[in-house]
Scaffold this active site. Structure first.
Site, PDB file in Angstrom:
ATOM      1  N   HIS A  84      19.423  89.167  48.486  1.00  9.65           N
ATOM      2  CA  HIS A  84      20.323  90.507  48.709  1.00  9.65           C
ATOM      3  C   HIS A  84      21.574  90.035  49.154  1.00  9.65           C
ATOM      4  O   HIS A  84      21.802  89.205  50.241  1.00  9.65           O
ATOM      5  CB  HIS A  84      19.641  91.515  49.664  1.00  9.65           C
ATOM      6  CG  HIS A  84      20.426  92.954  49.435  1.00  9.65           C
ATOM      7  ND1 HIS A  84      21.485  93.229  50.054  1.00  9.65           N
ATOM      8  CD2 HIS A  84      19.831  94.068  48.774  1.00  9.65           C
ATOM      9  CE1 HIS A  84      21.796  94.325  49.704  1.00  9.65           C
ATOM     10  NE2 HIS A  84      20.893  94.895  48.920  1.00  9.65           N
ATOM     11  N   GLY A 165      38.302  91.383  66.102  1.00 13.05           N
ATOM     12  CA  GLY A 165      37.865  90.177  66.504  1.00 13.05           C
ATOM     13  C   GLY A 165      38.723  89.074  65.911  1.00 13.05           C
ATOM     14  O   GLY A 165      39.519  89.525  64.855  1.00 13.05           O
ATOM     15  N   LYS A 168      37.035  84.535  62.380  1.00 15.90           N
ATOM     16  CA  LYS A 168      36.111  83.338  62.750  1.00 15.90           C
ATOM     17  C   LYS A 168      34.764  83.917  62.653  1.00 15.90           C
ATOM     18  O   LYS A 168      34.399  84.892  63.576  1.00 15.90           O
ATOM     19  CB  LYS A 168      36.483  82.677  64.233  1.00 15.90           C
ATOM     20  CG  LYS A 168      35.643  81.299  64.210  1.00 15.90           C
ATOM     21  CD  LYS A 168      36.225  80.821  65.505  1.00 15.90           C
ATOM     22  CE  LYS A 168      35.520  79.525  65.846  1.00 15.90           C
ATOM     23  NZ  LYS A 168      33.813  79.759  66.151  1.00 15.90           N
ATOM     24  N   THR A 172      25.970  81.897  64.674  1.00 16.00           N
ATOM     25  CA  THR A 172      24.791  82.108  63.909  1.00 16.00           C
ATOM     26  C   THR A 172      24.738  83.579  63.366  1.00 16.00           C
ATOM     27  O   THR A 172      23.828  83.667  62.380  1.00 16.00           O
ATOM     28  CB  THR A 172      23.587  81.821  64.867  1.00 16.00           C
ATOM     29  OG1 THR A 172      23.960  82.607  66.260  1.00 16.00           O
ATOM     30  CG2 THR A 172      23.518  80.671  65.654  1.00 16.00           C
TER      31      THR A 172
END
Lengths: 299, 299
Positions: A84, A165, A168, A172
């Site tokens: 997906h 934000g 970048k 993870t």
């Protein structure tokens, strides 16, 4: 009598195989006061879990934040494989107004959550649907283009900068999309003919893509065992484009071929208001208020 | 997901003037855990108060008992005057199944309450409606014949013996009727004509008394300001005799005079199921379950 506020939230997380991890993430919802977990289901091939819960706006925001925090802790997108489309540990968090609040309030709640996720968890966040700040981002697929792997390489391009934000990816957890949309109503109309082309034509006539109703997606389906065909639809905004209007249009279009509507189906959950609107319209009610429904008077 | 159990209870008490007394009696409902007071209204001329509350069967039984206990303590039928038929301090206690229980369970609950009221408060009790043990007592008016004053003189006649207790009125509280019935749906259909005789004819055609639908009471009304007329009805069992069937019959009968239905009205509270049945019928739904209503999944 104060009206209950109900927001539905349906996050999709990028884990559908390690069920112990899924449980830990879902536990965050279970442990949030004022939120009720309605459902969650994991798909092994997609390696993805869809979680459904409801509550007032503040408690749904809190549950969604905690769920994201736990998913960021436990899911590593560098190791994720699945069919997906997805861009992050928590892929998408849609807020859906059900009762007692406006879409605008849902958008504000979603936006505040996107900001908080970025601020506290350092995951870049995007806004989509009704919460989108750019028209092209109304559609989730624009934001998810190229998936986790592709976005990682292109997030520094201005067109792909997150709403909150730095441009970048989180090392993870990737990135997360937060937004608001109307509840989907999955509505099928069964026609008394075995000619699939009639369902195909009618689906085209009523769906937005071909000039039909806004907020309607649809396709023709053969119901071979029944010897019938079906116009299978998603109604993406039952307030602007109500069930009865779509049904009555299909009834009229089918009559042009001498074909009757033999039945219809509602798949999955439906907001009460969508059905009250149906009763209201066919009964030609005057001055009806959903507060007259006895059950709605209960806390 | 366990289904919520909702019983509605609508006791009528023989006090509508001393509002401090009414408050003390209503307080018994407020103080019963698990019960939600929805409404109460006092009528001075009738000297009577109607109280509406909901809860599960056990809590509604408890609230009704406490309310009766307080009313027996505070109301003296020897001093009571009022226009409305009545036989006791608490005149009648109807139990109404709304959700998650059967009429049979409501009947059992009402019967147990009638027994308890007699046992603990020494008030003779009668069973009516679906709880009636004799066909003639299905109808409240049979039991109330002659009112408090008349029943006092005739309770010793075998036909008028109470279901529970000695055939003797309580010295101050008289007797009480307890029973179970379906919720009433007050439904009016407005017709695009000023000829009241057309509403009269149609009311007769659809009501039980003149050969129409069972469970339907109806009359013609002139809506003079609107220049329209109305078939004003009570539907006493929306499950057996649903709203849409009555409406569609009226539509057909009116068409015989070339008169259209211009609108309808639902007065007061309506059980959700009555409206879901309308949506289900007009949409021609297949396999629909009221558990698909999102709000019904919430506790």
């Amino acid at each position: 009598m104060t009206q209950t506020q109900i927001v539905q939230c349906v996050p999709n997380i990028s884990e559908g195989r390690r069920l112990d991890v899924v449980e830990k993430i879902v536990d965050q919802v279970r442990q949030t006061e004022g939120v009720q977990l309605l459902d969650y289901s994991s798909d092994h091939d997609h390696n993805r879990t869809v979680i459904t819960y409801v509550g007032n706006l503040a408690s749904v925001q809190e549950a969604s934040f905690r769920l994201t925090q736990e998913a960021v802790r436990l899911i590593n997108m560098e190791e994720h494989q699945g069919a997906h489309p997805r861009i992050g540990a928590v892929d998408v968090i849609p807020f859906i107004p059900i009762e007692g609040l406006t879409m605008k309030e849902c958008v504000e709640g979603a936006t505040a959550l996107a900001k908080r996720i970025n601020h506290e968890l350092k995951v870049p966040t995007y806004l989509y649907g009704e919460a989108a700040t750019k028209i092209v981002r109304k559609n989730l697929s624009t934001i998810r283009k190229g998936n986790y792997e592709g976005l990682k390489g292109s997030i520094q391009e201005e067109a792909r900068h997150p709403d909150f934000g730095e441009p970048k990816m989180h090392e993870t957890a990737g990135a997360t999309v937060v937004g608001a949309r109307m509840p989907l109503v999955a509505f099928n109309v069964n026609l008394g003919t075995s000619k699939k082309e009639i369902a195909d034509i009618i689906a085209r006539n009523v769906r937005e893509r071909n000039g039909g109703f806004k907020n309607v997606k649809g396709m023709g389906v053969a119901l071979e065992e029944r010897g019938e065909v079906q116009v299978s639809m998603n109604l993406e905004d039952y307030q602007s484009t109500p069930i009865y209007r779509v049904l009555e249009t299909i009834r009229r279009e089918a009559a042009r071929y001498g074909v009757p509507v033999v039945g219809t189906e509602l798949i999955g959950l439906v907001p009460q208001q969508a059905l009250l609107d149906v009763a209201n319209w066919y009964l030609q009610l005057e001055g009806f208020d959903s507060n007259q429904v006895l059950e709605n008077r209960l806390r």
